[in-house]
Design an enzyme around this catalytic site. Sequence first.
Site, PDB file in Angstrom:
ATOM      1  N   SER A 203       0.936  -1.252   0.114  1.00 17.32           N
ATOM      2  CA  SER A 203      -0.036  -0.083  -0.191  1.00 17.32           C
ATOM      3  C   SER A 203       0.786   1.653   0.210  1.00 17.32           C
ATOM      4  O   SER A 203       1.617   1.383  -0.712  1.00 17.32           O
ATOM      5  CB  SER A 203      -0.776  -0.124   1.049  1.00 17.32           C
TER       6      SER A 203
ATOM      7  N   HIS B  45      -3.239  -1.988  -4.422  1.00 19.58           N
ATOM      8  CA  HIS B  45      -4.712  -2.183  -4.407  1.00 19.58           C
ATOM      9  C   HIS B  45      -5.039  -0.737  -4.324  1.00 19.58           C
ATOM     10  O   HIS B  45      -4.500   0.138  -3.701  1.00 19.58           O
ATOM     11  CB  HIS B  45      -5.030  -3.174  -2.726  1.00 19.58           C
TER      12      HIS B  45
END
Lengths: 71, 279
Positions: free
Chosen positions: B126, B149
């Site tokens: 992330s 993501h």
Amino acid sequence: MLYSIIPDEEIWAEGTACANFHEMEIDGCLMQVEPIDAARGRVVRILSTDPEAYLHPAFQPGSIVYIHHRV
Amino acid sequence: MPAVPNVPGQPSQPQQPNPPGHEQASIQAIRHFGQMNLPNEASLFHVLPIIGQVEGHLILPPRNKTTKYEHVIPQLVAIEQNPKIKGLLIILNTVGGDIEAGLAIAEMIRTMSKPTVSLVLGGGHSIGTPIAVAADYSFIAETATMTIHPIRLTGMVIGVPQTYDYLDKMQDRIIRFIVDNSRIAEVQLREMMFRTGELVRDVGKVLIGEEAVNCGLIDEVGGLGAAIAKLKMFIDHPGFGKQQRFVHQPGYWPQPPSYPPHYPQVPSGYGGYPTRGGH
């Protein structure tokens, strides 16, 4: 706003463990200390970026440091 | 106060391997503290571990392991200011965290004048991705993973279109930073971010070791030795690290063609997945 692979509900879950950690600078090295009593604390982790601080025998995690009191 | 060489007005000291006062000072230290001084070989570079969650505007519950930006940002300023420190090694094993804090740390690392090398160990997920690519040169361990993501939002949402736009803007900030500081193309990054079928209940992609290098996100697969060797090379050849970064600037690499919206074909690597914005 968080951008993390850990789900939000897991991040914000209320844990039973309540850590009592203090950040303090001892001999010029910033570290996280868990107080034992008024004068002593146990090293939890070193926050300093100096790699030499991690080799200092007195600053190993778990070792007891004397908290300097400043007036 | 750090010793500054060749300061006018100060008597120049003779360059001897063992200054005469050195031994005396050691003996004094032994007498006072009953302890030998550690060899005073100050490290050429400092190391910044980014572990657990990157903690920013909100204090996370104590069961989260965190790296706090109020620690990291002043440390980065101190490293930039200290003439004795020649470089910075960033070691990442993070699950993500606060966007603003992560981007702030990444921007600080990117704009440092000193050589920086990052090493992703375990995980750089992330918000760890922009921090990893912010360094002059990035390494990933063979077994380390990086999850790409989209940003998620849970909880009550008031004003859905506005929140959606805000989320989209946050997403674009991260994508822009990664694209500007690595060799990955924006279409490829967006495609990976919204890929289905790789994460069980989610969209996104997990990159393991070499995959992160092959898509251009990370520069090289390597470990601690390689990262330190690279940092020492940058220290020995000042400016090389920033030169290396030059190739990461957008516009240096041929950009993928921008297709008109009615164009029947999708660009190669796009895969035809439904993504928003950009291309």
